[in-house]
Design a protein around this motif. Structure first.
Motif, PDB file in Angstrom:
ATOM      1  N   ALA A   1       0.829  -1.203   0.000  1.00 33.33           N
ATOM      2  CA  ALA A   1       0.000   0.000   0.000  1.00 33.33           C
ATOM      3  C   ALA A   1       0.861   1.249   0.000  1.00 33.33           C
ATOM      4  CB  ALA A   1      -0.942  -0.012   1.210  1.00 33.33           C
ATOM      5  N   ALA A   2       1.928   1.217   0.796  1.00 29.81           N
ATOM      6  CA  ALA A   2       2.834   2.359   0.856  1.00 29.81           C
ATOM      7  C   ALA A   2       3.566   2.538  -0.466  1.00 29.81           C
ATOM      8  CB  ALA A   2       3.831   2.173   1.997  1.00 29.81           C
ATOM      9  N   VAL A   3       4.004   1.434  -1.080  1.00 31.70           N
ATOM     10  CA  VAL A   3       4.713   1.510  -2.362  1.00 31.70           C
ATOM     11  C   VAL A   3       3.810   2.105  -3.430  1.00 31.70           C
ATOM     12  CG1 VAL A   3       5.754   0.151  -4.217  1.00 31.70           C
ATOM     13  CG2 VAL A   3       6.250  -0.413  -1.827  1.00 31.70           C
ATOM     14  N   LEU A   4       2.572   1.635  -3.529  1.00 33.76           N
ATOM     15  CA  LEU A   4       1.658   2.107  -4.562  1.00 33.76           C
ATOM     16  C   LEU A   4       1.328   3.588  -4.391  1.00 33.76           C
ATOM     17  CD1 LEU A   4      -0.732  -0.960  -4.694  1.00 33.76           C
ATOM     18  CD2 LEU A   4       0.743  -0.170  -6.560  1.00 33.76           C
TER      19      LEU A   4
ATOM     20  N   ALA B   1       2.484   6.534  -7.036  1.00 30.74           N
ATOM     21  CA  ALA B   1       1.476   7.392  -7.649  1.00 30.74           C
ATOM     22  C   ALA B   1       1.761   8.864  -7.379  1.00 30.74           C
ATOM     23  CB  ALA B   1       0.093   7.013  -7.133  1.00 30.74           C
ATOM     24  N   ALA B   2       2.223   9.177  -6.170  1.00 33.66           N
ATOM     25  CA  ALA B   2       2.545  10.564  -5.839  1.00 33.66           C
ATOM     26  C   ALA B   2       3.664  11.084  -6.744  1.00 33.66           C
ATOM     27  CB  ALA B   2       2.938  10.674  -4.376  1.00 33.66           C
ATOM     28  N   PHE B   3       4.690  10.277  -6.923  1.00 33.30           N
ATOM     29  CA  PHE B   3       5.777  10.662  -7.831  1.00 33.30           C
ATOM     30  C   PHE B   3       5.268  10.826  -9.256  1.00 33.30           C
ATOM     31  CE2 PHE B   3       9.242   9.030  -4.902  1.00 33.30           C
ATOM     32  CZ  PHE B   3       9.935  10.235  -4.848  1.00 33.30           C
ATOM     33  N   ARG B   4       4.518   9.858  -9.733  1.00 36.81           N
ATOM     34  CA  ARG B   4       4.038   9.903 -11.111  1.00 36.81           C
ATOM     35  C   ARG B   4       3.137  11.112 -11.365  1.00 36.81           C
ATOM     36  NH1 ARG B   4       7.406   6.778 -14.032  1.00 36.81           N
ATOM     37  NH2 ARG B   4       7.247   4.551 -13.558  1.00 36.81           N
ATOM     38  N   CYS B   5       2.484  11.613 -10.329  1.00 37.48           N
ATOM     39  CA  CYS B   5       1.598  12.767 -10.486  1.00 37.48           C
ATOM     40  C   CYS B   5       2.356  14.088 -10.454  1.00 37.48           C
ATOM     41  CB  CYS B   5       0.520  12.744  -9.409  1.00 37.48           C
ATOM     42  SG  CYS B   5      -0.870  13.837  -9.762  1.00 37.48           S
ATOM     43  N   GLY B   6       3.655  14.036 -10.178  1.00 41.58           N
ATOM     44  CA  GLY B   6       4.444  15.249 -10.375  1.00 41.58           C
ATOM     45  C   GLY B   6       5.072  15.888  -9.170  1.00 41.58           C
ATOM     46  N   CYS B   7       4.908  15.340  -7.971  1.00 44.50           N
ATOM     47  CA  CYS B   7       5.562  15.960  -6.825  1.00 44.50           C
ATOM     48  C   CYS B   7       7.067  15.706  -6.884  1.00 44.50           C
ATOM     49  CB  CYS B   7       4.983  15.455  -5.508  1.00 44.50           C
ATOM     50  SG  CYS B   7       5.393  13.748  -5.119  1.00 44.50           S
ATOM     51  N   GLY B   8       7.840  16.501  -6.146  1.00 42.94           N
ATOM     52  CA  GLY B   8       9.287  16.391  -6.221  1.00 42.94           C
ATOM     53  C   GLY B   8       9.901  15.384  -5.279  1.00 42.94           C
ATOM     54  N   MET B   9       9.296  15.207  -4.103  1.00 43.57           N
ATOM     55  CA  MET B   9       9.860  14.320  -3.092  1.00 43.57           C
ATOM     56  C   MET B   9       8.737  13.589  -2.359  1.00 43.57           C
ATOM     57  SD  MET B   9      12.705  16.955  -1.480  1.00 43.57           S
ATOM     58  CE  MET B   9      13.642  15.700  -0.620  1.00 43.57           C
ATOM     59  N   VAL B  10       9.024  12.355  -1.978  1.00 42.46           N
ATOM     60  CA  VAL B  10       8.079  11.556  -1.195  1.00 42.46           C
ATOM     61  C   VAL B  10       8.819  10.912  -0.029  1.00 42.46           C
ATOM     62  CG1 VAL B  10       6.520   9.574  -1.166  1.00 42.46           C
ATOM     63  CG2 VAL B  10       6.620  11.038  -3.197  1.00 42.46           C
TER      64      VAL B  10
ATOM     65  N   GLU C   1       9.727  -0.377  10.576  1.00 43.53           N
ATOM     66  CA  GLU C   1      11.062  -0.773  10.121  1.00 43.53           C
ATOM     67  C   GLU C   1      11.017  -1.999   9.204  1.00 43.53           C
ATOM     68  OE1 GLU C   1      14.900  -0.589   9.391  1.00 43.53           O
ATOM     69  OE2 GLU C   1      13.981   0.867  10.776  1.00 43.53           O
ATOM     70  N   CYS C   2      10.055  -2.877   9.414  1.00 46.51           N
ATOM     71  CA  CYS C   2       9.986  -4.107   8.613  1.00 46.51           C
ATOM     72  C   CYS C   2       9.720  -3.834   7.137  1.00 46.51           C
ATOM     73  CB  CYS C   2       8.912  -5.034   9.170  1.00 46.51           C
ATOM     74  SG  CYS C   2       7.244  -4.315   9.222  1.00 46.51           S
ATOM     75  N   ASN C   3       9.268  -2.632   6.808  1.00 46.50           N
ATOM     76  CA  ASN C   3       8.968  -2.313   5.409  1.00 46.50           C
ATOM     77  C   ASN C   3      10.102  -1.586   4.694  1.00 46.50           C
ATOM     78  OD1 ASN C   3       6.379  -3.425   5.537  1.00 46.50           O
ATOM     79  ND2 ASN C   3       5.473  -1.505   6.265  1.00 46.50           N
ATOM     80  N   ARG C   4      11.160  -1.254   5.413  1.00 51.33           N
ATOM     81  CA  ARG C   4      12.228  -0.444   4.829  1.00 51.33           C
ATOM     82  C   ARG C   4      12.837  -1.097   3.589  1.00 51.33           C
ATOM     83  NH1 ARG C   4      15.717   3.503   6.631  1.00 51.33           N
ATOM     84  NH2 ARG C   4      15.079   3.284   8.815  1.00 51.33           N
TER      85      ARG C   4
ATOM     86  N   SER D   1      13.851  -1.105  -2.117  1.00 54.70           N
ATOM     87  CA  SER D   1      14.050  -1.942  -3.292  1.00 54.70           C
ATOM     88  C   SER D   1      13.077  -1.589  -4.407  1.00 54.70           C
ATOM     89  CB  SER D   1      13.893  -3.417  -2.921  1.00 54.70           C
ATOM     90  OG  SER D   1      13.949  -4.238  -4.060  1.00 54.70           O
ATOM     91  N   CYS D   2      11.792  -1.423  -4.061  1.00 55.86           N
ATOM     92  CA  CYS D   2      10.760  -1.159  -5.069  1.00 55.86           C
ATOM     93  C   CYS D   2      10.732   0.296  -5.523  1.00 55.86           C
ATOM     94  CB  CYS D   2       9.386  -1.532  -4.523  1.00 55.86           C
ATOM     95  SG  CYS D   2       9.154  -3.288  -4.221  1.00 55.86           S
ATOM     96  N   LEU D   3      11.104   1.197  -4.637  1.00 58.16           N
ATOM     97  CA  LEU D   3      11.004   2.620  -4.955  1.00 58.16           C
ATOM     98  C   LEU D   3      12.183   3.367  -4.339  1.00 58.16           C
ATOM     99  CD1 LEU D   3       8.872   4.305  -6.533  1.00 58.16           C
ATOM    100  CD2 LEU D   3       7.958   5.002  -4.312  1.00 58.16           C
ATOM    101  N   PRO D   4      13.353   3.239  -4.924  1.00 64.29           N
ATOM    102  CA  PRO D   4      14.547   3.862  -4.340  1.00 64.29           C
ATOM    103  C   PRO D   4      14.476   5.383  -4.321  1.00 64.29           C
ATOM    104  CG  PRO D   4      15.021   2.973  -6.529  1.00 64.29           C
ATOM    105  CD  PRO D   4      13.676   2.466  -6.140  1.00 64.29           C
ATOM    106  N   GLU D   5      13.569   5.969  -5.109  1.00 63.15           N
ATOM    107  CA  GLU D   5      13.439   7.434  -5.122  1.00 63.15           C
ATOM    108  C   GLU D   5      12.851   7.974  -3.817  1.00 63.15           C
ATOM    109  OE1 GLU D   5      12.808   5.842  -9.321  1.00 63.15           O
ATOM    110  OE2 GLU D   5      12.110   5.357  -7.290  1.00 63.15           O
TER     111      GLU D   5
END
Length: 535
Positions: A282-285, A289-298, A304-307, A312-316
């Motif tokens: 849920a966090a990855v999606l 989506a926030a990045f794809r919609c044009g914001c600069g940083m997320v 900690e278990c999700n780090r 890996s999935c979204l290094p940005e």
């Protein structure tokens, strides 16, 4: 922007056009009838054996005019070998005593033209059946001979064309009054009607075409509210304005463009408080989506278990992780810095409903003064009286500002309001508006037709498709809306444009992958494409 009208609002527009502007109703009927015939021709329908079924109201008057135009085409075909064959049969199923003046006039013209009414029309077969039985004013169950005729129409192997709206459907709610015509084509006039877009009504309209026949949709008022000289007149006109609208793709041109000298900090910083053990997706999606919609940083605030998954999935994305088993104060201390860093925040996707999750939401509601989106488990916590979470902020005082957007689906809204899910679904628009007004928030009530309300006006979304009924689609929407908030769009625009963009991205995904093959991540990946193609 396109207004979506109720039956009453459409009637007001008709009355203004006829009595204030001065266009006779007979002229409007002729234009409506001609529009229907043109659309049948444009659709390539076989008009060789056409039945027109008319009722007593003005919808029936349109039908009589359609039959006369088709009969004239039949006469033309007799002398012009290039003209298509058109044999028309006219049926009347209304009550003589209930016939409107306009409809009686159209019937008389048909009779004067030699067009007779068939008494045994149900004994024959047709290539096209035109439904002009009821108009948009229907508000009672369809019974007796009307129900019998409608069932017969639906049983025929013919293309069915509805005049204005399929008979049996409420123009205000999309409700089916017992039985309705199942149209292949619906030709409506001036504006689309609410019930043509809400389900189940939308299911029976087939292809919906809206034609301009000269009806003034000046908000159903005497004058544009801004042009009235008298303040009382301006206020009265504003009260007559329709309150429900939708977007078209032209409206996307109004979204702000990214400046040539912008940087990641000026394009908006999104904070997502999302994820729990086993719910990193849920966090990855939402972040993607926030990045794809044009914001600069997320920045994702997550256990900690999700780090590892996020990096890996979204290094940005920036990851700020907390230990869910540690004292709640430690997580809140980390959250303070993340909140100060952000331009807008969203909380709830995959968050869970643990004590720590409740403490995080409570802290955000009490201390965060920037635009906020609450979704998923954030909504479930609000619905739980034992969570300690409330939309009233600052030690119990109401926020007094519309900077909170809630994005419930039908089940979540049922929990928030205490209603049954069927009732929420049946009263989608009014539920969204009432809830938004009562809580002083913007409500994005998600369904096949998502409704957005600030307690006064309502946006009904007309983009999107059934392929978006897939896990994670709501998380993508949360990311899109929060991204637009971080890019400094006002809450109302962020909510409405966010829903519309989300649906357009889903439409593109369906076009490329099909309804069965698309996933939520495919929607997220196409948000930037649909936004960028209008620049």
């Amino acid at each position: 922007m396109e207004w979506l009208l109720s039956a009453e609002e459409m009637k007001a527009c008709d009355e203004r056009t006829i009595h204030e502007i001065g266009i006779p109703s007979a002229v409007l009927m002729e234009r409506a009838a001609l529009s229907v015939v043109e659309e049948m021709q444009r659709a390539g329908m076989d008009l060789s054996r056409t039945l027109v079924v008319c009722g007593s109201g003005n919808n029936g008057g349109d039908g009589f005019a359609i039959a006369r135009i088709l009969a004239h085409m039949e006469e033309a075909a007799a002398t012009d070998e290039t003209a298509g064959t058109c044999n028309v049969t006219l049926a009347f199923v209304g009550k003589e005593t209930s016939m409107t003046e306009e409809t009686a006039r159209q019937r008389k013209i048909c009779e004067n033209s030699g067009l007779k009414i068939s008494r045994n029309f149900m004994e024959h077969e047709y290539t096209v059946i035109v439904d002009a039985i009821f108009g948009i004013g229907l508000s009672r169950p369809v019974e007796g001979q009307y129900a019998e005729v409608i069932r017969w129409i639906n049983s025929q192997n013919a293309k069915t064309v509805a005049v204005d709206i399929p008979s049996g459907i409420s123009a205000d709610t999309g409700r089916v009054y017992g039985v309705c015509v199942e149209a292949d084509l619906t030709v409506t006039f001036a504006c689309r009607k609410i019930g043509q877009l809400l389900y189940p009504g939308a299911r029976y309209c087939g292809q919906l075409v809206c034609r301009d026949i000269g009806i003034s949709v000046e908000n159903g008022s005497r004058t544009a509210a801004g042009d009235a000289a008298d303040p009382d007149e301006r206020a009265a006109d504003a009260d007559r304005r329709p309150t429900i609208f939708t977007y078209t793709e032209r409206d996307l041109a109004g979204l702000p463009e990214r400046k040539a000298d912008s940087n990641k900090g000026t394009c908006g910083k999104v904070l997502l408080i999302a994820g729990s053990e086993g719910m990193s997706g849920a966090a990855v999606l939402a972040a993607k989506a926030a990045f794809r919609c044009g914001c600069g940083m997320v920045r994702v605030f997550t256990p900690e278990c999700n780090r590892a998954v996020l990096q890996s999935c979204l290094p940005e994305a920036i990851v700020t992780a907390y230990e869910p088993d540690a004292p709640v104060e430690e997580a809140c201390n980390l959250l303070i810095k993340a909140l100060l860093w952000s331009d807008a925040a969203a909380i709830g996707p995959g968050l869970g409903t643990s004590q720590t999750a409740a403490a995080l939401l409570k802290y955000v509601l009490e201390h965060y003064e920037k635009p906020l989106v609450i979704d998923a488990d954030g909504l479930n916590l609000l619905a739980d009286e034992n969570s300690g979470c409330s939309l009233s902020r600052n030690n119990g005082s109401a926020s007094g500002c519309r900077d909170i957007i809630l994005t419930p689906h039908i089940g979540e809204m049922a929990r928030l309001t205490g209603k049954e899910k069927p009732a929420v679904s049946a009263e989608l628009l009014s539920t969204a508006r009432t809830f938004a007004a009562g809580q002083d928030v913007i409500c994005v009530l998600k369904d096949a037709r998502t409704a957005v309300s600030d307690g006064r006006q309502i946006y009904m979304n007309t983009s999107g498709n059934d392929g978006m009924a897939t896990a994670g689609s709501g998380d993508v929407l949360t990311g899109v809306i929060c991204s637009l908030l971080a890019q400094k769009l006002p809450c109302w625009q962020a909510a409405t444009f966010g829903v519309y963009l989300h649906g357009l991205a889903g439409d593109l995904a369906k076009k490329e992958l099909g309804a069965y093959g698309m996933m939520a991540g495919d929607i997220a990946d196409r948000v930037g494409t649909v936004r960028g193609r209008h620049k």
